[in-house]
Design a protein around this motif. Structure first.
Motif, PDB file in Angstrom:
ATOM      1  N   ILE A  88       0.843  -1.202   0.000  1.00  0.00           N
ATOM      2  CA  ILE A  88       0.000   0.000   0.000  1.00  0.00           C
ATOM      3  C   ILE A  88       0.875   1.247   0.000  1.00  0.00           C
ATOM      4  O   ILE A  88       0.603   2.218  -0.709  1.00  0.00           O
ATOM      5  N   ALA A  89       1.955   1.233   0.787  1.00  0.00           N
ATOM      6  CA  ALA A  89       2.860   2.379   0.831  1.00  0.00           C
ATOM      7  C   ALA A  89       3.486   2.639  -0.545  1.00  0.00           C
ATOM      8  O   ALA A  89       3.551   3.787  -0.999  1.00  0.00           O
ATOM      9  N   THR A  90       3.921   1.579  -1.208  1.00  0.00           N
ATOM     10  CA  THR A  90       4.516   1.720  -2.541  1.00  0.00           C
ATOM     11  C   THR A  90       3.491   2.250  -3.533  1.00  0.00           C
ATOM     12  O   THR A  90       3.772   3.178  -4.310  1.00  0.00           O
ATOM     13  N   THR A  91       2.304   1.675  -3.512  1.00  0.00           N
ATOM     14  CA  THR A  91       1.234   2.114  -4.418  1.00  0.00           C
ATOM     15  C   THR A  91       0.873   3.571  -4.173  1.00  0.00           C
ATOM     16  O   THR A  91       0.702   4.352  -5.117  1.00  0.00           O
ATOM     17  N   ALA A  92       0.765   3.952  -2.905  1.00  0.00           N
ATOM     18  CA  ALA A  92       0.430   5.339  -2.567  1.00  0.00           C
ATOM     19  C   ALA A  92       1.520   6.288  -3.054  1.00  0.00           C
ATOM     20  O   ALA A  92       1.221   7.365  -3.594  1.00  0.00           O
ATOM     21  N   GLY A  93       2.777   5.893  -2.888  1.00  0.00           N
ATOM     22  CA  GLY A  93       3.874   6.732  -3.357  1.00  0.00           C
ATOM     23  C   GLY A  93       3.849   6.924  -4.860  1.00  0.00           C
ATOM     24  O   GLY A  93       4.028   8.044  -5.368  1.00  0.00           O
ATOM     25  N   LEU A  94       3.631   5.837  -5.589  1.00  0.00           N
ATOM     26  CA  LEU A  94       3.572   5.919  -7.050  1.00  0.00           C
ATOM     27  C   LEU A  94       2.373   6.751  -7.522  1.00  0.00           C
ATOM     28  O   LEU A  94       2.488   7.556  -8.447  1.00  0.00           O
ATOM     29  N   ALA A  95       1.242   6.567  -6.866  1.00  0.00           N
ATOM     30  CA  ALA A  95       0.046   7.328  -7.244  1.00  0.00           C
ATOM     31  C   ALA A  95       0.244   8.812  -6.965  1.00  0.00           C
ATOM     32  O   ALA A  95      -0.184   9.667  -7.763  1.00  0.00           O
ATOM     33  N   THR A  96       0.894   9.131  -5.859  1.00  0.00           N
ATOM     34  CA  THR A  96       1.168  10.529  -5.526  1.00  0.00           C
ATOM     35  C   THR A  96       2.087  11.160  -6.566  1.00  0.00           C
ATOM     36  O   THR A  96       1.856  12.288  -7.018  1.00  0.00           O
TER      37      THR A  96
END
Length: 105
Positions: A88-96
């Protein structure tokens, strides 16, 4: 009892009040039985009011917004979600990062 669970989540934690309510619905036990039943929730730390449900859509909306656009409660809830897993942290970072790229173009 589903009724007691619902009332507990609504914030009613008074055994005497709950006893009167369920007695009116046909409960034949004693107030002591109700107190013992509720005591398990108190000891276990069952929250009296359930936290609001955070939908995936709401979390995604928070991720796509700039951090300074979120209020303190939203920031706290988003941080708790991101802390739950590395994926989730990786996905959130990429989406941001993706959202920032779109804003810059």
């Amino acid at each position: 009892m589903p009724y007691l669970q619902r009332r507990w989540r609504e914030g009613c934690v008074n055994a005497a009040v709950l006893y009167r309510e369920i007695t009116a619905q046909g409960f034949g036990g004693s107030v002591k039985t109700v107190r013992r039943y509720l005591q398990h929730w108190r000891v276990a730390g069952v929250p009296a009011q359930a936290p609001p449900t955070i939908t995936p859509r709401k979390a995604a909306g928070w991720i796509m917004r700039r951090f300074d656009e979120l209020n303190d409660d939203e920031r706290e809830q988003l941080a708790a979600i991101i802390d739950r897993s590395d994926e989730i942290a990786t996905t959130a970072g990429l989406a941001t990062e993706f959202a920032m790229l779109l804003r810059q173009l």
